[in-house]
Design a protein around this motif. Sequence first.
Motif: not given
Length: 212
Positions: A106-125
């Motif tokens: 499991p991982l957070s939105r912030a961690q996903v965004s850091a790995i992708r290098g862009v904000n992942a908020e919309g994709a996660m939603r």
Amino acid sequence: MRDDRQEARRAVEAMVMVAEAPVAPGLMAQLIEIPIGEVEAICDELADEYRAEGRGFELVRAAGGYRYRSHPDAEGYVKRFVVSGQSARLSSAALETLAIVAYKQPLSRAQVSAIRGVNAEGAMRTLEQRGLIYEAGRDPGPGNARLFATTAAFLERLGLDSLRDLPPLVDFVPGAEVIEALETSLMADSRPTPVSDANGDGAGGGEAGGGA
């Protein structure tokens, strides 16, 4: 006895046919009143028969149960029937995000965004709304960030029985040293940038300057 076996086969076919999600062998065994091993043997027999007869569908095990799906050889026809005019397909950003969650959960939105290098908020939603990821818990650290993991629907869509069936991550990502660097950066990003050392004496501070 043979009539009982045939009846059990028909019952298995009927239940899997009408189910919206993979049907657990334990549930079918309970309803038909036969051992789980016999249900699994029946499913194996049916799968072999469909394969031998060259059917356009197959019986597979996914997400801990059994379901019907179209045969891979008929993919082109299925795409013409289903995908043509379909506007609800996942974007490449959502697919990238889903892959990250699948392998690092499991991982957070912030961690996903850091790995992708862009904000992942919309994709996660989007993924959460589609039922492909869910909140699996909270990070015990500061902020108690929501932690996300993939759902049983994710396994079903990919035709996997469990996460252990995912292809090895090493086939798709850089070496271990790169992954370690990414994880280190994630830890660093979660802390404020220091302006002096832990003792507050500014040793080695150089351009940072001392106090007053």
